[in-house]
Design a protein around this motif. Sequence first.
Motif, PDB file in Angstrom:
ATOM      1  N   MET A  33      26.736  42.714  32.285  1.00 20.47           N
ATOM      2  CA  MET A  33      26.233  42.285  33.593  1.00 20.47           C
ATOM      3  C   MET A  33      27.000  41.060  34.108  1.00 20.47           C
ATOM      4  O   MET A  33      27.320  40.981  35.305  1.00 20.47           O
ATOM      5  CB  MET A  33      24.738  41.952  33.518  1.00 20.47           C
ATOM      6  N   LEU A  34      27.290  40.107  33.245  1.00 18.49           N
ATOM      7  CA  LEU A  34      28.035  38.924  33.663  1.00 18.49           C
ATOM      8  C   LEU A  34      29.477  39.269  34.022  1.00 18.49           C
ATOM      9  O   LEU A  34      30.063  38.669  34.937  1.00 18.49           O
ATOM     10  CB  LEU A  34      27.993  37.860  32.569  1.00 18.49           C
ATOM     11  N   THR A  35      30.033  40.240  33.323  1.00 22.98           N
ATOM     12  CA  THR A  35      31.371  40.729  33.678  1.00 22.98           C
ATOM     13  C   THR A  35      31.352  41.329  35.074  1.00 22.98           C
ATOM     14  O   THR A  35      32.211  41.032  35.916  1.00 22.98           O
ATOM     15  CB  THR A  35      31.855  41.761  32.652  1.00 22.98           C
ATOM     16  N   ALA A  36      30.352  42.163  35.354  1.00 20.47           N
ATOM     17  CA  ALA A  36      30.210  42.747  36.694  1.00 20.47           C
ATOM     18  C   ALA A  36      30.022  41.654  37.733  1.00 20.47           C
ATOM     19  O   ALA A  36      30.592  41.721  38.839  1.00 20.47           O
ATOM     20  CB  ALA A  36      29.037  43.724  36.721  1.00 20.47           C
ATOM     21  N   PHE A  37      29.229  40.636  37.404  1.00 20.08           N
ATOM     22  CA  PHE A  37      28.982  39.517  38.323  1.00 20.08           C
ATOM     23  C   PHE A  37      30.288  38.816  38.684  1.00 20.08           C
ATOM     24  O   PHE A  37      30.565  38.550  39.859  1.00 20.08           O
ATOM     25  CB  PHE A  37      27.996  38.545  37.665  1.00 20.08           C
ATOM     26  N   GLY A  38      31.094  38.510  37.690  1.00 19.12           N
ATOM     27  CA  GLY A  38      32.360  37.820  37.951  1.00 19.12           C
ATOM     28  C   GLY A  38      33.361  38.676  38.703  1.00 19.12           C
ATOM     29  O   GLY A  38      33.966  38.234  39.682  1.00 19.12           O
ATOM     30  N   VAL A  39      33.507  39.917  38.263  1.00 14.60           N
ATOM     31  CA  VAL A  39      34.496  40.805  38.877  1.00 14.60           C
ATOM     32  C   VAL A  39      34.136  41.108  40.330  1.00 14.60           C
ATOM     33  O   VAL A  39      34.977  40.998  41.232  1.00 14.60           O
ATOM     34  CB  VAL A  39      34.632  42.105  38.058  1.00 14.60           C
ATOM     35  N   HIS A  40      32.880  41.482  40.584  1.00 18.26           N
ATOM     36  CA  HIS A  40      32.495  41.893  41.933  1.00 18.26           C
ATOM     37  C   HIS A  40      32.264  40.706  42.871  1.00 18.26           C
ATOM     38  O   HIS A  40      32.317  40.870  44.096  1.00 18.26           O
ATOM     39  CB  HIS A  40      31.291  42.822  41.869  1.00 18.26           C
ATOM     40  N   GLY A  41      32.045  39.532  42.301  1.00 14.74           N
ATOM     41  CA  GLY A  41      31.986  38.334  43.127  1.00 14.74           C
ATOM     42  C   GLY A  41      33.353  37.720  43.352  1.00 14.74           C
ATOM     43  O   GLY A  41      33.489  36.777  44.119  1.00 14.74           O
ATOM     44  N   SER A  42      34.376  38.255  42.666  1.00 12.99           N
ATOM     45  CA  SER A  42      35.731  37.683  42.676  1.00 12.99           C
ATOM     46  C   SER A  42      35.718  36.222  42.230  1.00 12.99           C
ATOM     47  O   SER A  42      36.468  35.390  42.725  1.00 12.99           O
ATOM     48  CB  SER A  42      36.387  37.821  44.058  1.00 12.99           C
ATOM     49  N   PHE A  43      34.832  35.945  41.278  1.00 13.77           N
ATOM     50  CA  PHE A  43      34.796  34.616  40.663  1.00 13.77           C
ATOM     51  C   PHE A  43      35.586  34.665  39.354  1.00 13.77           C
ATOM     52  O   PHE A  43      35.462  35.637  38.597  1.00 13.77           O
ATOM     53  CB  PHE A  43      33.357  34.201  40.333  1.00 13.77           C
ATOM     54  N   ASP A  44      36.366  33.635  39.080  1.00 12.51           N
ATOM     55  CA  ASP A  44      36.890  33.478  37.725  1.00 12.51           C
ATOM     56  C   ASP A  44      35.756  32.867  36.916  1.00 12.51           C
ATOM     57  O   ASP A  44      35.241  31.807  37.269  1.00 12.51           O
ATOM     58  CB  ASP A  44      38.121  32.585  37.702  1.00 12.51           C
ATOM     59  N   LEU A  45      35.373  33.545  35.849  1.00 14.51           N
ATOM     60  CA  LEU A  45      34.149  33.166  35.135  1.00 14.51           C
ATOM     61  C   LEU A  45      34.363  33.180  33.628  1.00 14.51           C
ATOM     62  O   LEU A  45      34.797  34.192  33.061  1.00 14.51           O
ATOM     63  CB  LEU A  45      33.023  34.138  35.511  1.00 14.51           C
ATOM     64  N   VAL A  46      34.069  32.058  33.011  1.00  6.71           N
ATOM     65  CA  VAL A  46      34.066  31.948  31.555  1.00  6.71           C
ATOM     66  C   VAL A  46      32.640  31.649  31.125  1.00  6.71           C
ATOM     67  O   VAL A  46      32.011  30.710  31.629  1.00  6.71           O
ATOM     68  CB  VAL A  46      35.003  30.824  31.059  1.00  6.71           C
ATOM     69  N   VAL A  47      32.115  32.462  30.222  1.00  2.94           N
ATOM     70  CA  VAL A  47      30.794  32.210  29.639  1.00  2.94           C
ATOM     71  C   VAL A  47      30.914  32.377  28.133  1.00  2.94           C
ATOM     72  O   VAL A  47      31.280  33.459  27.653  1.00  2.94           O
ATOM     73  CB  VAL A  47      29.721  33.177  30.171  1.00  2.94           C
ATOM     74  N   ARG A  48      30.630  31.312  27.418  1.00  5.32           N
ATOM     75  CA  ARG A  48      30.610  31.370  25.949  1.00  5.32           C
ATOM     76  C   ARG A  48      29.267  30.838  25.490  1.00  5.32           C
ATOM     77  O   ARG A  48      28.886  29.716  25.833  1.00  5.32           O
ATOM     78  CB  ARG A  48      31.734  30.548  25.344  1.00  5.32           C
ATOM     79  N   ALA A  49      28.563  31.647  24.726  1.00  2.00           N
ATOM     80  CA  ALA A  49      27.237  31.227  24.269  1.00  2.00           C
ATOM     81  C   ALA A  49      26.982  31.714  22.855  1.00  2.00           C
ATOM     82  O   ALA A  49      27.380  32.826  22.485  1.00  2.00           O
ATOM     83  CB  ALA A  49      26.160  31.772  25.205  1.00  2.00           C
TER      84      ALA A  49
END
Length: 199
Positions: free
Chosen positions: A40-56
């Motif tokens: 879901m977070l991958t979809a969020f970043g890709v479809h928002g055209s955001f560069d997104l790093v999430v490490r948890a």
Amino acid sequence: MTRIGRVERATKESSVLVEIDLDGTGKVEIDTGVPFFDHMLTAFGVHGSFDLVVRATGDVHIDAHHTVEDVAIVLGQAIRQALGDKSGIRRFGDCWIPMDESLAHAAIDASGRPYCVHVGEPESMESFTVGNNYATVLNRHVFESLAFHAQIALHVRVIHGRDPHHITEAEYKAIARALRAATEPDPRVSGVPSTKGVL
């Protein structure tokens, strides 16, 4: 001007790092230990055209809840940080996303006044787990946490749907696209788009 937010948060339940570039191209690096949430977070970043790093990392051996909640909190904080004073943004955005039999709509006001309305999910979502790791009852909590910490008004509606995977994915994608629309620069706007002069 760079619009990048970077926030780290550590508790006894999780350790989270989020970095987001609102003016990115959809490059993502996601690892939360919850595979469907990663999706879901991958979809969020890709479809928002955001560069997104999430490490948890978190106590996912107990339940995904703490990690998912904490990531949503930190993602919201990073978005708020990246927005700065919100000068020159469109402020409002919305998006309809169909995914097979599912249809979701999200509308956002980057208002500085956090609020979340989430309606329309079928009752089956309250007891369904996708991929044996993500309980869809978490959706509302994710969206509320995101809205509160990003300081946005967020309305998410499921118009119809049957498959919890499709419904959830349509919601995340709709939020991403609505956020992209609300936060992108508007060439016709100078300063903060508010009659109050501040958002």
